[in-house]
Design an enzyme around this catalytic site. Sequence first.
Site, PDB file in Angstrom:
ATOM      1  N   SER A 171      31.715  94.773  17.480  1.00 36.31           N
ATOM      2  CA  SER A 171      30.789  95.477  18.356  1.00 36.31           C
ATOM      3  C   SER A 171      31.548  96.445  19.310  1.00 36.31           C
ATOM      4  O   SER A 171      30.584  97.108  20.076  1.00 36.31           O
ATOM      5  CB  SER A 171      30.467  93.967  19.112  1.00 36.31           C
ATOM      6  N   ASP A 418      28.499  89.620  30.652  1.00 40.50           N
ATOM      7  CA  ASP A 418      29.088  90.333  29.544  1.00 40.50           C
ATOM      8  C   ASP A 418      30.191  91.333  30.133  1.00 40.50           C
ATOM      9  O   ASP A 418      29.907  92.414  30.809  1.00 40.50           O
ATOM     10  CB  ASP A 418      28.079  91.299  28.697  1.00 40.50           C
ATOM     11  N   HIS A 421      31.663  94.099  26.894  1.00 48.21           N
ATOM     12  CA  HIS A 421      31.426  95.435  26.159  1.00 48.21           C
ATOM     13  C   HIS A 421      30.940  96.420  27.402  1.00 48.21           C
ATOM     14  O   HIS A 421      31.383  95.994  28.604  1.00 48.21           O
ATOM     15  CB  HIS A 421      29.774  95.198  25.655  1.00 48.21           C
TER      16      HIS A 421
END
Length: 451
Positions: A171, A418, A421
Site C-alpha cells: 500500500s 493511520d 500511510h
Amino acid sequence: MFPSLKSPKALTAHTKRENKSKREMGAGPLKDQTHFLTKRLLPCVIYALLPLALFRFYFYPPSFNESLEKAPQDKPIIVIKPSSKATNEKFSGIPCDYTSGKWVRDMLGPRYNGTSCTTIKDGQNCMSHGRPDLGYLYWRWKPKGCNLPRFEPSTFLRIVENKHLAFVGDSMARNQLESLLCLLSEASPPHLVYRDGEENKFRRWHISSHNITVSIYWSPFLVKGIEKSASGFNHNRLYVDLVDDRWGSEMGQMDVIVLSIGHWFLHPAVYLEKDLVLGCHFCPNMNHTEIGFYQVFRKSLRTALKAISDVQDGKKRQIIVTTFSPSHFEGDWDKAGACPKKMPSKEGEKAMESMDVEMRNIEIEEVEVAMKNGAQIGLQFETLDITKLSLMRPDGHPGPYMYPFPFAHGVPERVQNDCVHWCLPGPIDTWNEILLEVMKRWEVQANRDGL
Ligand SMILES: *[C@@H]1O[C@H](CO)[C@@H](O)[C@H](O)[C@H]1NC(C)=O
Ligand SMILES: *[C@@H]1O[C@H](CO)[C@@H](O)[C@H](O)[C@H]1NC(C)=O
Ligand SMILES: *[C@@H]1O[C@H](CO)[C@@H](O)[C@H](O)[C@H]1NC(C)=O
C-alpha cells in the site's frame, strides 16, 4: 484495507506472547532461554512488535479489547550507511544528496488538493475528511547541498513519453502512485483503462497526451506469496526464490519500475526456498526455526531485482526501489492523538529505529548489487532513499482522518488511526519530486552517452 486477511486470533496470540517476552526483557536479564526466540533475534522482535500490533489493526476491524504497549524508550541509535551518492555524482556532475537536509516553510503549498485530484484513496484524503490543521501542507524538503525543484508535470510527462511506468509493491507503492497521478493530473489527466482484483489491487491508467501507461501491481512481497486468509493459513507463505507472477509475467511490458515493499514482512510467515522450509517468523506453534524477516526481505528483493535483470530483451529498463517508510505511532493506536504531531521534526531530533535502518540498508545494498550486474546490459537501478526525510514528517499521516470527520460528535473513546500511510497532498509528494530528479539525471546521462 487488506481484505484477504481476516483471522485476528492468530496475530492477537502472537502479540500477547511478544508483549510477554518484552516484559521479561525489560525486567532484567533474559532468564527464559527456552523461549523460542534466540537472543540474536531479540532486537528484531522488539521493533517488529509495535508495527505488528498495528498491522493487526489494519487487517481486522478493531475489537478494542486490548491496548498495546508502547515501543521501548531505550532505542539504540544505529549508524546509517551512506547511500550510493558517488554514482549520482559521476553521472550528473552535480552532486546532490537528497537524503539529508531539513523541512522548510513553503507558502506555495501543494499543486493539488483533496477535491482537484479525483484519484485519492479515501483513507488518505485528509482534506476531504475534515482534517482541520493544514500547516502540514506548507513545507518543502531542502537537501543540504542543493535544492529540490518543485514537481514539474510537463517535464515528467516528456521524460516518460511512450513508456510504461509500473508501481509494484504494497500500500505504500499505491500511496506513492496516487500522489504521482495527482501531480500529473493537473497537466494531463490519466484515464483508468483497466482494473482488477479486490480493492483495486491491479489498475492501469493511460495518459493519452503523451502515450504514457501508469500501473499498479499489488505484490507486497515481490516474490510468490500466499497471503493468509480466513479459509487457509493463518500466516503468510513466501517462496523467496520465485518472483510473484502477477507482476513478473508482465515485466517485459514495463519500462520504468518502482518497487516499494517492507511492512508486510513483519507478519507471521513461513519461508520456503527451492521448496524447502528456510524457517519462519512469529510461528510459535509450528516446528520451524524462527529466523526473523531481514534475511528473507533481502532474498525477496534480490529475487525481484534479478528477475528484472534476467528479462534480457534489450530494453533499457529503469528500476527504482523506494526505501522503507517509517510509521509514527506514539500512543495507543486506538486513541485520539496516536500520531499527534503538527510540525516536522528538526534534523537529528528523532533517531531512526533500528528496524527502519535495517530495512533501508538492505534495500540500498541490494540495489547496489543489482546496479553492478545490470550496468553491463544497460539497466539502471536507483534507490529512492526517503526513509530519513519521511521520518521527519510525523505530521503527515491521516491519523484519525482516515475516516471522514471522526470528531463530528465529540472525541470518541476509541478512534482508529493511520500513522503509516501519508495524506494526499502531503510529504509523499516529495518522493515523486526526487523520482523526477532521478529520471532527469538519467536523461542527461543518456544524452551524454549518445544513447
Ligand atoms: C482545490 O483546487 C481547485 C483548483 O485549483 C480550487 O478551485 C479549489 O478552490 C481548491 N479547493 C480547496 C478546498 O482548496
Ligand atoms: C505507446 O506506448 C507504448 C508503451 O507503453 C509503446 O509500446 C507504443 O509503441 C507507444 N505508441 C506509440 C505510437 O509510440
Ligand atoms: C520437529 O522437527 C524435528 C526435526 O525435524 C522432529 O524430530 C520432531 O519430531 C518434530 N516435532 C514435531 C512436534 O513435529
